[in-house]
Design a protein around this motif. Structure first.
Motif, PDB file in Angstrom:
ATOM      1  N   ASP A   1     130.069  52.895 -19.484  1.00  0.00           N
ATOM      2  CA  ASP A   1     130.300  54.237 -18.951  1.00  0.00           C
ATOM      3  C   ASP A   1     131.607  54.256 -18.170  1.00  0.00           C
ATOM      4  O   ASP A   1     131.618  54.125 -16.947  1.00  0.00           O
ATOM      5  CB  ASP A   1     129.119  54.640 -18.064  1.00  0.00           C
ATOM      6  N   LEU A   2     132.709  54.430 -18.867  1.00  0.00           N
ATOM      7  CA  LEU A   2     134.034  54.374 -18.257  1.00  0.00           C
ATOM      8  C   LEU A   2     134.197  55.435 -17.169  1.00  0.00           C
ATOM      9  O   LEU A   2     134.656  55.135 -16.069  1.00  0.00           O
ATOM     10  CB  LEU A   2     135.099  54.550 -19.347  1.00  0.00           C
ATOM     11  N   ALA A   3     133.796  56.673 -17.450  1.00  0.00           N
ATOM     12  CA  ALA A   3     133.948  57.760 -16.475  1.00  0.00           C
ATOM     13  C   ALA A   3     133.085  57.517 -15.242  1.00  0.00           C
ATOM     14  O   ALA A   3     133.525  57.743 -14.110  1.00  0.00           O
ATOM     15  CB  ALA A   3     133.600  59.098 -17.114  1.00  0.00           C
ATOM     16  N   GLY A   4     131.860  57.062 -15.437  1.00  0.00           N
ATOM     17  CA  GLY A   4     130.980  56.782 -14.311  1.00  0.00           C
ATOM     18  C   GLY A   4     131.515  55.657 -13.446  1.00  0.00           C
ATOM     19  O   GLY A   4     131.451  55.716 -12.212  1.00  0.00           O
ATOM     20  N   CYS A   5     132.047  54.632 -14.076  1.00  0.00           N
ATOM     21  CA  CYS A   5     132.616  53.501 -13.345  1.00  0.00           C
ATOM     22  C   CYS A   5     133.828  53.949 -12.538  1.00  0.00           C
ATOM     23  O   CYS A   5     133.979  53.589 -11.371  1.00  0.00           O
ATOM     24  CB  CYS A   5     132.982  52.379 -14.316  1.00  0.00           C
ATOM     25  N   GLU A   6     134.676  54.748 -13.151  1.00  0.00           N
ATOM     26  CA  GLU A   6     135.859  55.270 -12.461  1.00  0.00           C
ATOM     27  C   GLU A   6     135.443  56.072 -11.226  1.00  0.00           C
ATOM     28  O   GLU A   6     136.020  55.915 -10.146  1.00  0.00           O
ATOM     29  CB  GLU A   6     136.660  56.141 -13.426  1.00  0.00           C
TER      30      GLU A   6
ATOM     31  N   PRO B   1     145.730  55.921 -15.179  1.00  0.00           N
ATOM     32  CA  PRO B   1     144.607  56.688 -15.718  1.00  0.00           C
ATOM     33  C   PRO B   1     144.164  56.177 -17.085  1.00  0.00           C
ATOM     34  O   PRO B   1     144.886  55.432 -17.761  1.00  0.00           O
ATOM     35  CB  PRO B   1     145.173  58.108 -15.832  1.00  0.00           C
ATOM     36  N   VAL B   2     142.991  56.617 -17.503  1.00  0.00           N
ATOM     37  CA  VAL B   2     142.403  56.200 -18.784  1.00  0.00           C
ATOM     38  C   VAL B   2     143.405  56.414 -19.900  1.00  0.00           C
ATOM     39  O   VAL B   2     144.039  57.468 -20.001  1.00  0.00           O
ATOM     40  CB  VAL B   2     141.107  56.983 -19.069  1.00  0.00           C
ATOM     41  N   PHE B   3     143.568  55.393 -20.730  1.00  0.00           N
ATOM     42  CA  PHE B   3     144.435  55.479 -21.910  1.00  0.00           C
ATOM     43  C   PHE B   3     143.767  54.729 -23.046  1.00  0.00           C
ATOM     44  O   PHE B   3     142.924  53.866 -22.845  1.00  0.00           O
ATOM     45  CB  PHE B   3     145.835  54.924 -21.620  1.00  0.00           C
ATOM     46  N   SER B   4     144.153  55.104 -24.257  1.00  0.00           N
ATOM     47  CA  SER B   4     143.608  54.457 -25.455  1.00  0.00           C
ATOM     48  C   SER B   4     144.457  53.262 -25.836  1.00  0.00           C
ATOM     49  O   SER B   4     145.671  53.245 -25.602  1.00  0.00           O
ATOM     50  CB  SER B   4     143.569  55.444 -26.622  1.00  0.00           C
ATOM     51  N   PHE B   5     143.819  52.268 -26.409  1.00  0.00           N
ATOM     52  CA  PHE B   5     144.502  51.106 -26.965  1.00  0.00           C
ATOM     53  C   PHE B   5     143.677  50.658 -28.163  1.00  0.00           C
ATOM     54  O   PHE B   5     142.533  51.077 -28.316  1.00  0.00           O
ATOM     55  CB  PHE B   5     144.662  49.986 -25.916  1.00  0.00           C
ATOM     56  N   PRO B   6     144.214  49.842 -29.048  1.00  0.00           N
ATOM     57  CA  PRO B   6     143.429  49.407 -30.201  1.00  0.00           C
ATOM     58  C   PRO B   6     142.126  48.745 -29.747  1.00  0.00           C
ATOM     59  O   PRO B   6     142.150  47.763 -29.019  1.00  0.00           O
ATOM     60  CB  PRO B   6     144.344  48.403 -30.906  1.00  0.00           C
ATOM     61  N   GLY B   7     141.009  49.336 -30.096  1.00  0.00           N
ATOM     62  CA  GLY B   7     139.722  48.781 -29.728  1.00  0.00           C
ATOM     63  C   GLY B   7     138.989  49.551 -28.648  1.00  0.00           C
ATOM     64  O   GLY B   7     137.835  49.275 -28.368  1.00  0.00           O
ATOM     65  N   GLY B   8     139.643  50.501 -27.983  1.00  0.00           N
ATOM     66  CA  GLY B   8     138.934  51.242 -26.948  1.00  0.00           C
ATOM     67  C   GLY B   8     139.841  52.002 -26.013  1.00  0.00           C
ATOM     68  O   GLY B   8     140.948  52.402 -26.357  1.00  0.00           O
ATOM     69  N   ARG B   9     139.337  52.177 -24.790  1.00  0.00           N
ATOM     70  CA  ARG B   9     140.074  52.869 -23.732  1.00  0.00           C
ATOM     71  C   ARG B   9     139.896  52.092 -22.437  1.00  0.00           C
ATOM     72  O   ARG B   9     138.905  51.378 -22.265  1.00  0.00           O
ATOM     73  CB  ARG B   9     139.535  54.296 -23.554  1.00  0.00           C
ATOM     74  N   ARG B  10     140.848  52.250 -21.522  1.00  0.00           N
ATOM     75  CA  ARG B  10     140.729  51.576 -20.234  1.00  0.00           C
ATOM     76  C   ARG B  10     141.542  52.303 -19.175  1.00  0.00           C
ATOM     77  O   ARG B  10     142.369  53.155 -19.478  1.00  0.00           O
ATOM     78  CB  ARG B  10     141.139  50.112 -20.315  1.00  0.00           C
ATOM     79  N   PHE B  11     141.285  51.914 -17.931  1.00  0.00           N
ATOM     80  CA  PHE B  11     142.090  52.372 -16.803  1.00  0.00           C
ATOM     81  C   PHE B  11     142.287  51.195 -15.864  1.00  0.00           C
ATOM     82  O   PHE B  11     141.569  50.200 -15.922  1.00  0.00           O
ATOM     83  CB  PHE B  11     141.432  53.562 -16.072  1.00  0.00           C
ATOM     84  N   HIS B  12     143.311  51.305 -15.010  1.00  0.00           N
ATOM     85  CA  HIS B  12     143.577  50.283 -13.999  1.00  0.00           C
ATOM     86  C   HIS B  12     143.275  50.875 -12.637  1.00  0.00           C
ATOM     87  O   HIS B  12     143.503  52.062 -12.401  1.00  0.00           O
ATOM     88  CB  HIS B  12     145.037  49.841 -14.025  1.00  0.00           C
ATOM     89  N   PHE B  13     142.792  50.046 -11.735  1.00  0.00           N
ATOM     90  CA  PHE B  13     142.518  50.484 -10.370  1.00  0.00           C
ATOM     91  C   PHE B  13     142.909  49.395  -9.388  1.00  0.00           C
ATOM     92  O   PHE B  13     143.110  48.234  -9.771  1.00  0.00           O
ATOM     93  CB  PHE B  13     141.027  50.837 -10.199  1.00  0.00           C
ATOM     94  N   THR B  14     143.045  49.789  -8.137  1.00  0.00           N
ATOM     95  CA  THR B  14     143.190  48.806  -7.074  1.00  0.00           C
ATOM     96  C   THR B  14     141.963  48.903  -6.183  1.00  0.00           C
ATOM     97  O   THR B  14     141.442  49.986  -5.933  1.00  0.00           O
ATOM     98  CB  THR B  14     144.469  49.014  -6.238  1.00  0.00           C
TER      99      THR B  14
ATOM    100  N   SER C   1     136.310  50.123 -22.173  1.00  0.00           N
ATOM    101  CA  SER C   1     135.122  50.461 -22.953  1.00  0.00           C
ATOM    102  C   SER C   1     135.554  50.732 -24.386  1.00  0.00           C
ATOM    103  O   SER C   1     136.708  51.089 -24.626  1.00  0.00           O
ATOM    104  CB  SER C   1     134.453  51.697 -22.374  1.00  0.00           C
ATOM    105  N   GLU C   2     134.628  50.571 -25.311  1.00  0.00           N
ATOM    106  CA  GLU C   2     134.936  50.878 -26.710  1.00  0.00           C
ATOM    107  C   GLU C   2     135.117  52.374 -26.932  1.00  0.00           C
ATOM    108  O   GLU C   2     135.722  52.796 -27.891  1.00  0.00           O
ATOM    109  CB  GLU C   2     133.816  50.411 -27.662  1.00  0.00           C
ATOM    110  N   GLN C   3     134.533  53.197 -26.071  1.00  0.00           N
ATOM    111  CA  GLN C   3     134.532  54.651 -26.271  1.00  0.00           C
ATOM    112  C   GLN C   3     135.638  55.335 -25.513  1.00  0.00           C
ATOM    113  O   GLN C   3     135.973  55.061 -24.456  1.00  0.00           O
ATOM    114  CB  GLN C   3     133.197  55.220 -25.837  1.00  0.00           C
TER     115      GLN C   3
END
Length: 117
Positions: free
Chosen positions: A73-78, A91-104, A115-117
Motif C-alpha cells: 500500500d504505497l499511498a498508505g505508507c506515504e 514524490p511517487v514515480f514509475s520505474f520498470p517493475g513498479g512505483r516508488r517514492f523517497h522520504f527522509t 510497490s508493484e502497483q
C-alpha cells in the motif's frame, strides 16, 4: 547457518535514538533493542540493522546507498510516514517493475518505498 557473502546487516546514523525508534516502530512496526546510550538495533524489518548516534545523515545525493523498503500500500505508507514526521523528498514515480517514492526520516536519512502497483 547464515548465507555467506550476502548482505546481512545495515547501520544508519541518528542523532535522537528515542525519536528514531518511535518513528520506525510507528510507521513500519520495527522492533528495537538498546545497546548502550549510542546504539539501537532493529529487527522485524526484512533485514536486521541498527542506528548509531551521529549528526551525519544518509542521503543519496551525498553518495550514500539507498535503502529501499517494500509496501503493498504505497499511498498508505506515504501517509503514515508524513504523519509520523517524515518528509517526502521525491514524490511517487514509475520505474520498470513498479512505483516508488523517497522520504527522509525525522533525522534526515533518505530511504525509499516501492510497490508493484
Amino acid at each position: 547457518m547464515r548465507p555467506q557473502e550476502q548482505i546481512n546487516y545495515i547501520e544508519l546514523p541518528a542523532a535522537d535514538l528515542a525519536a528514531t525508534k518511535q518513528f520506525y516502530t510507528g510507521v513500519f512496526g520495527w522492533v528495537f533493542a538498546d545497546y548502550g546510550p549510542d546504539y539501537i538495533a532493529f529487527a522485524n524489518s526484512g533485514l536486521d540493522g541498527g542506528f548509531y548516534r551521529s549528526t551525519l545523515t544518509s542521503k543519496v545525493a551525498a553518495g550514500a546507498a539507498l535503502v529501499v523498503l517494500y509496501s503493498k500500500d504505497l499511498a498508505g505508507c506515504e501517509k503514515r510516514i508524513v504523519q509520523a514526521g517524515g518528509n517526502i523528498v521525491k514524490p511517487v514515480f514509475s520505474f520498470p517493475g513498479g512505483r516508488r517514492f523517497h522520504f527522509t526520516d525525522p533525522h534526515g536519512n533518505e530511504l525509499a518505498v516501492w510497490s508493484e502497483q
